[in-house]
Design a protein around this motif. Structure first.
Motif, short mmCIF file in Angstrom:
data_model
loop_
_atom_site.label_atom_id
_atom_site.label_comp_id
_atom_site.label_asym_id
_atom_site.label_seq_id
_atom_site.Cartn_x
_atom_site.Cartn_y
_atom_site.Cartn_z
N ARG A 257 -7.38 39.44 69.11
CA ARG A 257 -7.13 39.93 67.74
C ARG A 257 -5.65 39.82 67.39
NH1 ARG A 257 -10.28 44.14 67.75
NH2 ARG A 257 -8.84 45.54 68.81
N ALA A 258 -4.78 40.25 68.27
CA ALA A 258 -3.34 40.19 68.01
C ALA A 258 -2.85 38.75 67.96
CB ALA A 258 -2.58 40.97 69.08
N SER A 259 -3.42 37.90 68.80
CA SER A 259 -3.00 36.49 68.84
C SER A 259 -3.37 35.77 67.55
CB SER A 259 -3.64 35.78 70.05
OG SER A 259 -3.21 36.35 71.27
N ILE A 260 -4.59 36.00 67.06
CA ILE A 260 -5.01 35.37 65.80
C ILE A 260 -4.13 35.86 64.65
CG2 ILE A 260 -6.87 35.24 64.09
CD1 ILE A 260 -8.85 35.32 66.44
N LYS A 261 -3.80 37.14 64.67
CA LYS A 261 -2.91 37.69 63.64
C LYS A 261 -1.55 36.99 63.71
CE LYS A 261 -1.28 42.09 61.71
NZ LYS A 261 -1.27 43.56 61.87
N LEU A 315 -10.84 27.13 58.47
CA LEU A 315 -11.04 26.92 57.05
C LEU A 315 -12.30 27.61 56.54
CD1 LEU A 315 -10.01 23.16 56.69
CD2 LEU A 315 -8.61 25.20 56.32
N LYS A 316 -13.14 28.04 57.46
CA LYS A 316 -14.36 28.77 57.09
C LYS A 316 -14.16 30.28 57.21
CE LYS A 316 -17.21 25.02 59.00
NZ LYS A 316 -18.21 24.67 60.06
N GLY A 317 -12.91 30.69 57.43
CA GLY A 317 -12.62 32.12 57.58
C GLY A 317 -12.91 32.65 58.96
N GLN A 318 -12.99 31.73 59.96
CA GLN A 318 -13.29 32.14 61.32
C GLN A 318 -12.26 31.62 62.31
OE1 GLN A 318 -17.78 33.23 61.88
NE2 GLN A 318 -17.58 31.01 61.96
N GLU A 355 -16.03 38.00 68.64
CA GLU A 355 -16.76 38.85 67.70
C GLU A 355 -16.22 40.28 67.73
OE1 GLU A 355 -20.84 38.30 68.82
OE2 GLU A 355 -21.07 36.50 67.58
N ALA A 356 -15.92 40.78 68.93
CA ALA A 356 -15.36 42.13 69.04
C ALA A 356 -13.95 42.18 68.45
CB ALA A 356 -15.33 42.56 70.51
N ALA A 357 -13.21 41.10 68.61
CA ALA A 357 -11.84 41.04 68.11
C ALA A 357 -11.78 40.99 66.59
CB ALA A 357 -11.13 39.83 68.68
N THR A 358 -12.73 40.30 65.97
CA THR A 358 -12.68 40.06 64.53
C THR A 358 -13.65 40.91 63.72
OG1 THR A 358 -14.32 38.27 64.69
CG2 THR A 358 -11.99 37.67 64.94
N GLY A 359 -14.65 41.49 64.39
CA GLY A 359 -15.66 42.23 63.67
C GLY A 359 -16.63 41.33 62.92
N LYS A 360 -16.60 40.03 63.26
CA LYS A 360 -17.47 39.05 62.61
C LYS A 360 -18.51 38.54 63.61
CE LYS A 360 -13.68 37.42 59.65
NZ LYS A 360 -12.85 36.26 59.25
N LYS A 361 -19.54 37.94 63.08
CA LYS A 361 -20.55 37.31 63.91
C LYS A 361 -20.32 35.80 63.92
CE LYS A 361 -23.38 40.40 65.66
NZ LYS A 361 -23.62 40.48 67.13
N MET A 362 -20.40 35.20 65.09
CA MET A 362 -20.24 33.76 65.18
C MET A 362 -21.37 33.09 64.39
SD MET A 362 -18.10 31.68 66.85
CE MET A 362 -17.66 32.35 68.45
N LYS A 363 -21.00 32.21 63.48
CA LYS A 363 -21.99 31.54 62.64
C LYS A 363 -22.57 30.32 63.36
CE LYS A 363 -19.73 33.01 58.35
NZ LYS A 363 -19.04 32.58 57.11
#
Length: 363
Positions: A257-261, A315-318, A355-363
């Motif tokens: 999470r911190a790395s992506i930020k 580019l897909k927000g992931q 998924e835990a880091a972003t709160g998103k589900k892998m599409k």
């Protein structure tokens, strides 16, 4: 009465939020958790997002004290496998071939969504397409970094001198230690180069871009993914990572999470990111010849790695996600090369960390 009911309802809605905040604070360790992240090379803008995350306090906000370890031309897989580092960055080929050898490395985030590998020739050599590599000398890197070049040539029916089974190889592979000035253009007709590093070094040697022909592997369907984040299964299975009270999986999610930020910030604020990287740089931050200026070379590098980050899933927000289709294509390509004998086990990639880091589900 209606006002009282409305106030009560609003308070009821607020209470879970406060409780949730308290839970989050309780989960943050009182003492920062020591984490060692092994980089694939020396400090440079290739890893800008991690350095930005450190400088901006993103790691600290997650309760982590992250040490970014340089490595040079050694394998990050080995340092993580032996426990000398907890997490690392590497390329997909390294990770999957290590898995095949029994090393339980696990992919947890994909930073670069597109390959930056190229082969570069002088336009004066009249090589205009990969099929014309036949009979030429191609400079390749050692330690598994040669695979994108081999994959590109194999796609066009070419064999190399690196293949012991090829009686009359169609391409002479010349292995050298990364610096293009050692071999190009006197000893090879084409040389390996990353878009964000060696291409600029070659320009610095006196060969302007208009004199070069750059064959980007990804343009020819050879998109072997590069900089990713990984760890060991041992770390992920740890219920109390270094006595922190956090599991290894929780630490991994916080790190991602911190790395992506950090990467998001670096790509949007490139000049600032370069200034953060420069004090950490050694001689490897410089270009070559007329481009042997650390700031100039790192500015080039930052702009080019931003292109590799801002592609695909980003580019897909992931950002940080591994595209299942691209992964499948990478596996198929490595099997075709003979580097993988079978599909990797499902445990080679753990998307639940992202998924835990972003709160998103892998599409």
């Amino acid at each position: 009465m209606k006002k009282f009911a409305l106030l009560s309802a609003l308070l009821a809605l607020a209470l879970p939020t406060a409780a949730q905040a308290q839970t989050t604070l309780a989960q943050t360790p009182a003492k920062p958790v020591q984490v060692r992240l092994q980089l694939k090379w020396f400090p440079q803008a290739q890893f800008a997002g991690f350095f930005v995350a450190q400088a901006k306090g993103y790691f600290k906000a997650e309760g982590l004290d992250v040490q970014l370890l340089p490595i040079g031309d050694q394998s990050p897989i080995q340092t993580v496998a032996t426990g000398a580092a907890d997490f690392g960055t590497t390329w997909i080929t390294d990770l999957l071939t290590a898995r095949q050898q029994g090393i339980p490395a696990v992919h947890i985030a994909q930073i670069f969504q597109k390959s930056g590998f190229t082969l570069v020739s002088l336009k004066a050599s009249n090589i205009t397409k990969p099929a014309e590599f036949k009979g030429k000398r191609v400079g390749v890197w050692p330690s598994g970094n040669e695979y994108p070049a081999i994959a590109l040539m194999k796609k066009y029916g070419l064999t190399t001198s690196l293949d012991s089974t090829a009686a009359n190889p169609s391409v002479q592979a010349v292995t050298y230690p990364f610096d293009p000035s050692i071999v190009f253009p006197d000893k090879v007709d084409l040389v390996s180069a990353m878009t964000y590093n060696e291409v600029d070094q070659i320009v610095g040697l006196g060969y302007s871009m208009d004199k070069l022909r750059i064959f980007k592997a990804s343009d020819y369907g050879i998109n072997l993914l590069e900089d990713l984040m990984f760890t060991s299964q041992k770390v992920l299975d740890d219920k109390d990572f270094k006595g922190s009270g956090l599991s290894g999986r929780e630490v991994a999610a916080r790190l991602v999470r911190a790395s992506i930020k950090g990467w998001d910030y670096a790509v949007k604020n490139q000049a600032e990111a370069v200034n953060i990287v420069l004090p950490l740089c050694g001689n490897t931050c410089k270009g070559s010849g007329t481009r042997a200026d650390a700031k100039g070379h790192q500015t080039w590098q930052m702009a080019e790695v931003a292109k590799l980050y801002n592609a695909g899933e980003t580019l897909k927000g992931q950002a940080g996600a591994l595209d299942p289709a691209v992964y499948k294509a990478n596996v198929a390509l490595l099997k075709n090369l003979g580097l993988l004998k079978a599909d990797p086990a499902a445990g080679a990639v753990d998307s639940t960390i992202w998924e835990a880091a972003t709160g998103k589900k892998m599409k």
